[in-house]
Design a protein around this motif. Structure first.
Motif, PDB file in Angstrom:
ATOM      1  N   UNK A  13       0.824  -1.329  -0.097  1.00  0.00           N
ATOM      2  CA  UNK A  13      -0.013  -0.124   0.219  1.00  0.00           C
ATOM      3  C   UNK A  13       0.954   1.062  -0.054  1.00  0.00           C
ATOM      4  N   UNK A  14       1.788   1.234   0.777  1.00  0.00           N
ATOM      5  CA  UNK A  14       2.862   2.531   0.842  1.00  0.00           C
ATOM      6  C   UNK A  14       3.605   2.469  -0.382  1.00  0.00           C
ATOM      7  N   UNK A  15       3.802   1.493  -1.183  1.00  0.00           N
ATOM      8  CA  UNK A  15       4.620   1.582  -2.564  1.00  0.00           C
ATOM      9  C   UNK A  15       3.462   2.263  -3.272  1.00  0.00           C
ATOM     10  N   UNK A  16       2.174   1.808  -3.423  1.00  0.00           N
ATOM     11  CA  UNK A  16       1.161   2.310  -4.305  1.00  0.00           C
ATOM     12  C   UNK A  16       0.872   3.777  -4.224  1.00  0.00           C
ATOM     13  N   UNK A  17       0.993   3.947  -2.799  1.00  0.00           N
ATOM     14  CA  UNK A  17       0.755   5.427  -2.507  1.00  0.00           C
ATOM     15  C   UNK A  17       1.858   6.202  -3.029  1.00  0.00           C
ATOM     16  N   UNK A  18       3.007   5.749  -2.928  1.00  0.00           N
ATOM     17  CA  UNK A  18       4.291   6.752  -3.413  1.00  0.00           C
ATOM     18  C   UNK A  18       4.124   6.812  -4.882  1.00  0.00           C
ATOM     19  N   UNK A  19       3.682   5.556  -5.546  1.00  0.00           N
ATOM     20  CA  UNK A  19       3.613   5.825  -6.930  1.00  0.00           C
ATOM     21  C   UNK A  19       2.607   6.891  -7.215  1.00  0.00           C
ATOM     22  N   UNK A  20       1.422   6.678  -6.763  1.00  0.00           N
ATOM     23  CA  UNK A  20       0.678   7.871  -7.063  1.00  0.00           C
ATOM     24  C   UNK A  20       0.747   9.297  -6.837  1.00  0.00           C
ATOM     25  N   UNK A  21       1.607   9.510  -5.810  1.00  0.00           N
ATOM     26  CA  UNK A  21       2.158  10.688  -5.470  1.00  0.00           C
ATOM     27  C   UNK A  21       3.134  11.309  -6.501  1.00  0.00           C
ATOM     28  N   UNK A  22       4.016  10.322  -6.685  1.00  0.00           N
ATOM     29  CA  UNK A  22       5.006  10.622  -7.662  1.00  0.00           C
ATOM     30  C   UNK A  22       4.810  11.048  -9.214  1.00  0.00           C
ATOM     31  N   UNK A  24       1.561  12.355  -9.566  1.00  0.00           N
ATOM     32  CA  UNK A  24       0.670  13.390  -9.572  1.00  0.00           C
ATOM     33  C   UNK A  24      -0.568  13.044  -9.717  1.00  0.00           C
ATOM     34  N   UNK A  25      -1.086  12.006  -9.240  1.00  0.00           N
ATOM     35  CA  UNK A  25      -2.418  11.494  -9.348  1.00  0.00           C
ATOM     36  C   UNK A  25      -3.274  11.704  -7.990  1.00  0.00           C
ATOM     37  N   UNK A 116      -3.609   4.871 -15.791  1.00  0.00           N
ATOM     38  CA  UNK A 116      -3.404   6.227 -15.866  1.00  0.00           C
ATOM     39  C   UNK A 116      -2.593   6.881 -17.066  1.00  0.00           C
ATOM     40  N   UNK A 117      -2.346   5.970 -17.997  1.00  0.00           N
ATOM     41  CA  UNK A 117      -1.652   6.538 -19.227  1.00  0.00           C
ATOM     42  C   UNK A 117      -0.360   6.973 -18.654  1.00  0.00           C
ATOM     43  N   UNK A 118       0.402   6.314 -17.866  1.00  0.00           N
ATOM     44  CA  UNK A 118       1.743   6.840 -17.377  1.00  0.00           C
ATOM     45  C   UNK A 118       2.693   6.036 -18.123  1.00  0.00           C
TER      46      UNK A 118
END
Length: 119
Positions: A13-22, A24-25, A116-118
């Motif tokens: 979960x922490x990894x996923x949240x970090x990815x979202x923040x990196x 800008x989602x 998210x088309x990233x």
């Protein structure tokens, strides 16, 4: 709006949240233990995920092992499995990402990039 169901002590979960923040989602955080999904929510998400119900179980969790769910998920009817999942948020695999039409269970970066088309 994006909603992510997480457990703060969960490394994935922490990894996923970090990815979202990196990336800008923006998203809404929903604590899965305190606001565990209902049977109705899980049933909806099951349809939108394209997964089988056994993929919604946190198979590495202590509760899953304690309740001997490995055999039960093969035998119990879907309604009963949904009830078990809804009984405790820690029984549910996480993170769960909801975007209205699609539901992702677990964090597989390629899947999230695609959603998210990233690049």
């Amino acid at each position: 709006m994006i909603t992510v169901l997480c457990y703060p002590k969960c490394g994935t979960c922490r990894k996923a949240e970090k990815w979202l923040k990196e990336n800008n989602i923006e998203y809404t955080y929903r604590p899965i233990k305190e606001q565990n999904p209902t049977s109705d929510e899980l049933k909806q998400w099951l349809g939108k995920s394209g997964l089988t119900i056994n993929k919604f179980f946190n198979t590495s969790g202590l509760l899953y092992k304690k309740m001997n769910m490995k055999e039960k998920v093969k035998q119990l009817p879907e309604d009963e499995l949904l009830r078990i999942l809804a009984s405790d948020g820690l029984m549910v695999k996480r993170p769960i990402l909801l975007n209205g039409e699609k539901v992702l269970v677990g964090f597989r970066e390629e899947e999230w990039k695609e959603m998210f088309s990233v690049r």
